[in-house]
Design an enzyme around this catalytic site. Structure first.
Site, PDB file in Angstrom:
ATOM      1  N   PHE A  85      24.280 -45.573  48.504  1.00  0.00           N
ATOM      2  CA  PHE A  85      22.961 -45.824  48.784  1.00  0.00           C
ATOM      3  C   PHE A  85      23.603 -46.729  49.542  1.00  0.00           C
ATOM      4  O   PHE A  85      22.123 -46.531  51.153  1.00  0.00           O
ATOM      5  CB  PHE A  85      21.706 -45.433  47.704  1.00  0.00           C
ATOM      6  CG  PHE A  85      21.267 -47.904  47.752  1.00  0.00           C
ATOM      7  CD1 PHE A  85      21.006 -48.037  48.433  1.00  0.00           C
ATOM      8  CD2 PHE A  85      22.403 -47.325  46.044  1.00  0.00           C
ATOM      9  CE1 PHE A  85      20.511 -49.228  47.739  1.00  0.00           C
ATOM     10  CE2 PHE A  85      21.709 -48.985  45.656  1.00  0.00           C
ATOM     11  CZ  PHE A  85      21.050 -49.666  46.346  1.00  0.00           C
ATOM     12  N   LYS A 132      30.351 -36.271  50.078  1.00  0.00           N
ATOM     13  CA  LYS A 132      28.967 -35.785  49.141  1.00  0.00           C
ATOM     14  C   LYS A 132      28.252 -37.075  49.343  1.00  0.00           C
ATOM     15  O   LYS A 132      28.497 -38.285  48.495  1.00  0.00           O
ATOM     16  CB  LYS A 132      28.554 -35.423  48.158  1.00  0.00           C
ATOM     17  CG  LYS A 132      28.385 -34.786  47.362  1.00  0.00           C
ATOM     18  CD  LYS A 132      27.935 -36.203  45.777  1.00  0.00           C
ATOM     19  CE  LYS A 132      27.811 -37.196  45.075  1.00  0.00           C
ATOM     20  NZ  LYS A 132      26.121 -37.366  46.051  1.00  0.00           N
ATOM     21  N   GLU A 157      22.710 -39.179  47.271  1.00  0.00           N
ATOM     22  CA  GLU A 157      20.869 -38.160  46.604  1.00  0.00           C
ATOM     23  C   GLU A 157      19.978 -38.981  47.272  1.00  0.00           C
ATOM     24  O   GLU A 157      19.388 -38.516  47.702  1.00  0.00           O
ATOM     25  CB  GLU A 157      21.451 -36.920  45.731  1.00  0.00           C
ATOM     26  CG  GLU A 157      21.004 -38.416  44.372  1.00  0.00           C
ATOM     27  CD  GLU A 157      22.480 -38.708  43.815  1.00  0.00           C
ATOM     28  OE1 GLU A 157      23.528 -39.154  44.414  1.00  0.00           O
ATOM     29  OE2 GLU A 157      22.839 -38.476  42.269  1.00  0.00           O
ATOM     30  N   ARG A 158      20.470 -40.451  46.979  1.00  0.00           N
ATOM     31  CA  ARG A 158      18.764 -41.249  47.375  1.00  0.00           C
ATOM     32  C   ARG A 158      18.729 -41.674  48.971  1.00  0.00           C
ATOM     33  O   ARG A 158      17.879 -41.669  49.511  1.00  0.00           O
ATOM     34  CB  ARG A 158      19.168 -42.323  46.977  1.00  0.00           C
ATOM     35  CG  ARG A 158      19.345 -42.337  45.957  1.00  0.00           C
ATOM     36  CD  ARG A 158      19.260 -43.700  44.358  1.00  0.00           C
ATOM     37  NE  ARG A 158      20.389 -43.896  44.516  1.00  0.00           N
ATOM     38  CZ  ARG A 158      19.937 -44.972  43.923  1.00  0.00           C
ATOM     39  NH1 ARG A 158      19.416 -45.820  43.215  1.00  0.00           N
ATOM     40  NH2 ARG A 158      21.448 -46.108  43.426  1.00  0.00           N
ATOM     41  N   SER A 202      28.937 -47.605  42.010  1.00  0.00           N
ATOM     42  CA  SER A 202      29.542 -48.512  41.226  1.00  0.00           C
ATOM     43  C   SER A 202      30.399 -48.518  40.421  1.00  0.00           C
ATOM     44  O   SER A 202      30.985 -47.444  40.317  1.00  0.00           O
ATOM     45  CB  SER A 202      28.018 -48.207  40.581  1.00  0.00           C
ATOM     46  OG  SER A 202      28.146 -47.443  39.736  1.00  0.00           O
ATOM     47  N   CYS A 244      27.697 -54.418  48.685  1.00  0.00           N
ATOM     48  CA  CYS A 244      29.041 -55.462  48.566  1.00  0.00           C
ATOM     49  C   CYS A 244      29.268 -56.643  48.307  1.00  0.00           C
ATOM     50  O   CYS A 244      30.027 -56.879  47.697  1.00  0.00           O
ATOM     51  CB  CYS A 244      29.833 -54.077  48.418  1.00  0.00           C
ATOM     52  SG  CYS A 244      30.603 -54.022  49.961  1.00  0.00           S
ATOM     53  N   GLU A 277      26.912 -58.149  38.194  1.00  0.00           N
ATOM     54  CA  GLU A 277      26.175 -57.601  39.853  1.00  0.00           C
ATOM     55  C   GLU A 277      24.842 -57.919  39.591  1.00  0.00           C
ATOM     56  O   GLU A 277      24.155 -56.483  39.031  1.00  0.00           O
ATOM     57  CB  GLU A 277      26.657 -56.016  39.783  1.00  0.00           C
ATOM     58  CG  GLU A 277      26.538 -56.132  41.809  1.00  0.00           C
ATOM     59  CD  GLU A 277      27.506 -55.216  42.597  1.00  0.00           C
ATOM     60  OE1 GLU A 277      27.169 -53.899  41.343  1.00  0.00           O
ATOM     61  OE2 GLU A 277      28.029 -54.661  43.559  1.00  0.00           O
TER      62      GLU A 277
HETATM   63  P1  NAD Z   1      26.421 -45.493  42.654  1.00  0.00           P
HETATM   64  O1  NAD Z   1      27.838 -45.447  41.521  1.00  0.00           O
HETATM   65  O2  NAD Z   1      25.296 -44.699  41.520  1.00  0.00           O
HETATM   66  O3  NAD Z   1      26.581 -44.076  43.465  1.00  0.00           O
HETATM   67  C1  NAD Z   1      27.421 -44.113  43.710  1.00  0.00           C
HETATM   68  C2  NAD Z   1      28.587 -42.581  44.376  1.00  0.00           C
HETATM   69  O4  NAD Z   1      28.579 -41.653  42.874  1.00  0.00           O
HETATM   70  C3  NAD Z   1      26.480 -41.382  44.553  1.00  0.00           C
HETATM   71  O5  NAD Z   1      26.999 -40.520  45.564  1.00  0.00           O
HETATM   72  C4  NAD Z   1      26.286 -40.780  43.227  1.00  0.00           C
HETATM   73  O6  NAD Z   1      25.804 -38.984  43.373  1.00  0.00           O
HETATM   74  C5  NAD Z   1      27.840 -40.553  42.594  1.00  0.00           C
HETATM   75  N1  NAD Z   1      27.196 -40.624  41.510  1.00  0.00           N
HETATM   76  C6  NAD Z   1      26.505 -41.746  40.159  1.00  0.00           C
HETATM   77  N2  NAD Z   1      26.275 -41.569  39.292  1.00  0.00           N
HETATM   78  C7  NAD Z   1      27.407 -39.966  39.510  1.00  0.00           C
HETATM   79  C8  NAD Z   1      28.371 -40.301  37.165  1.00  0.00           C
HETATM   80  N3  NAD Z   1      27.298 -40.266  36.567  1.00  0.00           N
HETATM   81  N4  NAD Z   1      29.059 -39.245  37.439  1.00  0.00           N
HETATM   82  C9  NAD Z   1      29.517 -39.282  39.124  1.00  0.00           C
HETATM   83  N5  NAD Z   1      29.080 -39.114  40.156  1.00  0.00           N
HETATM   84  C10 NAD Z   1      27.507 -40.471  39.808  1.00  0.00           C
HETATM   85  O7  NAD Z   1      26.123 -46.250  43.305  1.00  0.00           O
HETATM   86  P2  NAD Z   1      25.470 -46.876  44.033  1.00  0.00           P
HETATM   87  O8  NAD Z   1      24.218 -47.086  43.210  1.00  0.00           O
HETATM   88  O9  NAD Z   1      24.852 -45.588  45.558  1.00  0.00           O
HETATM   89  O10 NAD Z   1      25.361 -48.217  45.434  1.00  0.00           O
HETATM   90  C11 NAD Z   1      24.689 -49.628  44.761  1.00  0.00           C
HETATM   91  C12 NAD Z   1      27.073 -49.248  44.099  1.00  0.00           C
HETATM   92  O11 NAD Z   1      28.314 -49.331  44.948  1.00  0.00           O
HETATM   93  C13 NAD Z   1      27.269 -51.142  44.146  1.00  0.00           C
HETATM   94  O12 NAD Z   1      27.854 -51.473  42.826  1.00  0.00           O
HETATM   95  C14 NAD Z   1      27.734 -51.735  45.202  1.00  0.00           C
HETATM   96  O13 NAD Z   1      28.394 -52.969  44.941  1.00  0.00           O
HETATM   97  C15 NAD Z   1      29.256 -50.717  45.279  1.00  0.00           C
HETATM   98  N6  NAD Z   1      29.230 -50.613  46.873  1.00  0.00           N
HETATM   99  C16 NAD Z   1      30.341 -51.077  46.617  1.00  0.00           C
HETATM  100  C17 NAD Z   1      31.239 -51.410  48.243  1.00  0.00           C
HETATM  101  C18 NAD Z   1      33.085 -51.484  48.110  1.00  0.00           C
HETATM  102  O14 NAD Z   1      33.193 -51.478  49.231  1.00  0.00           O
HETATM  103  N7  NAD Z   1      33.475 -52.088  47.017  1.00  0.00           N
HETATM  104  C19 NAD Z   1      30.242 -50.941  49.129  1.00  0.00           C
HETATM  105  C20 NAD Z   1      29.373 -49.927  48.578  1.00  0.00           C
HETATM  106  C21 NAD Z   1      28.815 -50.484  47.770  1.00  0.00           C
END
Ligand code: NAD
Length: 481
Positions: A146, A170, A173-174, A223, A278, A375
């Site tokens: 997101f 994909k 969704e937020r 994450s 991140c 984090e």
């Molecule tokens: P998230 O892991 O909740 O979601 C990321 C994606 O995974 C979304 O598209 C979501 O629909 C999907 N998803 C969520 N739960 C899932 C599950 N149980 N099974 C399968 N798919 C699932 O992350 P977020 O809250 O949207 O984003 C924040 C996180 O992203 C932070 O931890 C941040 O550090 C990380 N991030 C990392 C980088 C990097 O370059 N390393 C860059 C941006 C964000």
């Protein structure tokens, strides 16, 4: 909101939806459908069929669509910025950065004829030559988070598609709204139907993409627990995977740093995008006498910040993505208090609408505390005093994450030691957010990255293409010329 498959906007087969909420106002601004496995099957089928013809289009013709898209993105720049701010909450200036960084990926991918070039060598043995070319592989997918609604998808698909692959995105969704707009522009840019496909949804869509036999590779950002899951699931199905995860970023301040600018830079890193980057700094490790000066200045600067709706041009820091995230961050702050840290500036009070948390400063952080290990993803400055650069590096290297770290100093020798010894894969020297540009690779180490090949720049060619080596010998066995 609809999916975009084979050049058509089609209804999701999913019956459930998720509210898309403007976190500054709590208004429900859209409903995102949660797609099904069958939505994924249809998108993959479209992308797989289209790959047969798209891979034959010369690279110089493929990138013409990216050139057109670049122009369209510039024309719709302000609209995209507004959408990012609405769905995510970040300030207008931050949304401009989000969209601008995305456009830079498109610009870099326009150079695919050079990026994708292979190698050749004559006379590897007498009269025998060798050439190695890069070939596209088929259908790739990206699953994105997101926090950078516009930019993160661009880390992947322009490179994949310019190289001759077809793609399924994909988005989170937020925050699907800016991607819907970007797909309208992708359609206008004239990509053949099926090259770019959009499937909206959550984990059902993710799991279907990670296990579909026709998907050759998956790029993920999110994450750490989900990154690990995606890495394991997709690689167990024989796919290439690059999964970028969460972070815990440290900022070391040596006594010889220019403290005024260092404090400004550290604060911007920690509270920019309300800490939801991140690459956001989290724990400041102030060495020796740097500590007290950093502490006093950062408390002053953080308490002066204007917090509010990102759409208001006066706002310096916007909201947190959701109520649940605010509660999670407050819980981490409380855990630090219970473990003996001191809250010097408490941003937990917010009475108006919206999911807000003001900048918070906590001192006396120790390595064993939860807040020092997990984090935060919120505007919380954690401050610790350490005795030496060696101690700071040892602390950084004890973290399970290794996305980024920064050092503030005037000493070249200290900078060299830091670059040499610190584990994170993206380092800043007097830089607070060391985000590699589109023409460098992006990605962390340890629990911040699962896979081998990082995102964008020339690394993307290793991920989105396979090399084929041809060794040839042509004996002159005829006298006709
Ligand atoms: P998230 O892991 O909740 O979601 C990321 C994606 O995974 C979304 O598209 C979501 O629909 C999907 N998803 C969520 N739960 C899932 C599950 N149980 N099974 C399968 N798919 C699932 O992350 P977020 O809250 O949207 O984003 C924040 C996180 O992203 C932070 O931890 C941040 O550090 C990380 N991030 C990392 C980088 C990097 O370059 N390393 C860059 C941006 C964000």
């Amino acid at each position: 909101m609809k999916n975009y498959i084979l050049g058509h906007w089609v209804d999701s087969l999913g019956k459930e939806t998720v509210d898309v909420i403007n976190p500054a106002t709590e208004a429900v601004i859209a409903k995102c459908p949660l797609g099904t496995e069958e939505d994924v099957n249809r998108a993959v089928q479209a992308a797989a069929e289209t790959f047969k013809t798209w891979r034959k289009v010369p690279a110089i013709d493929r990138v013409q669509h990216l050139f057109k898209l670049k122009t369209l993105l510039e024309e719709h720049f302000d609209e995209l910025v507004q959408l990012c701010t609405q769905e995510h909450g970040k300030t207008i200036a931050e949304s401009k950065g989000d969209v601008r960084r995305g456009i830079q990926m498109v610009e870099t991918a326009c150079g695919i004829p050079t990026l994708m070039m292979g190698q050749s060598f004559e006379d590897i043995a007498a009269g025998i030559d060798c050439q190695a070319i890069r070939q596209p592989m088929g259908v790739f997918a990206a699953i994105t988070p997101f926090n950078f609604p516009a930019m993160v998808p661009f880390w992947f698909w322009p490179f994949a598609v310019a190289a001759g692959n077809t793609f399924i995105l994909k988005p989170s969704e937020r925050v699907p709204l800016s991607q819907i707009k970007i797909f309208e522009l992708i359609e206008k840019a004239g990509f053949p139907p099926g090259v770019m496909n959009l499937v909206l949804g959550g984990k059902t869509v993710v799991n279907a993409l990670c296990s579909h036999p026709e998907v050759k590779g998956v790029s993920f950002v999110g994450s750490t627990p989900v990154a690990k899951h995606v890495y394991q699931l997709a690689s167990s199905h024989g796919k290439r995977v690059q999964a970028l995860g969460g972070a815990k970023n440290f900022m070391v301040v040596l006594p010889d740093a220019t403290i005024d600018t260092t404090v400004k830079t550290c604060l911007e890193s920690i509270v920019g995008c309300a800490g939801q980057r991140c690459l956001a700094g989290s724990v400041i490790l102030a060495v020796g006498k740097a500590h007290d000066e950093v502490r006093d200045q950062i408390v002053r600067a953080a308490s002066d910040m204007i917090v509010g709706d990102g759409a208001d041009p006066r706002t310096q820091m916007g909201p947190i993505i959701s109520k649940a995230s605010v509660e999670r961050i407050k819980g981490l702050i409380q855990s630090a208090v219970e473990e003996g840290a001191q809250v010097l500036l408490d941003g937990r009070e917010w009475t108006g609408k919206g999911f807000f948390l003001k900048p918070t400063v906590i001192a006396g952080i120790k390595p064993h505390m939860r807040i020092a290990k997990e984090e935060v993803f919120g505007p919380v400055v954690c401050l610790a005093e350490v005795k030496s650069l060696n101690e700071a590096i040892a602390w950084i290297n004890s973290s399970s994450f290794a996305n980024t770290a920064s050092l503030f100093t005037g000493s070249g020798a200290a900078a060299r030691q830091f670059s040499y010894e610190a584990a994170p894969a993206m380092l800043g020297l007097n830089i607070g957010v060391p985000a590699p540009m589109s023409f460098f690779s992006f990605g962390g180490a340890k629990d911040s990255f699962f896979g081998d090949v990082k995102a964008h720049g020339s690394a993307s060619m290793m991920f989105y293409t396979d090399t084929k080596v041809t060794i040839s010998r042509w004996n002159k066995n005829s006298n006709i010329w």
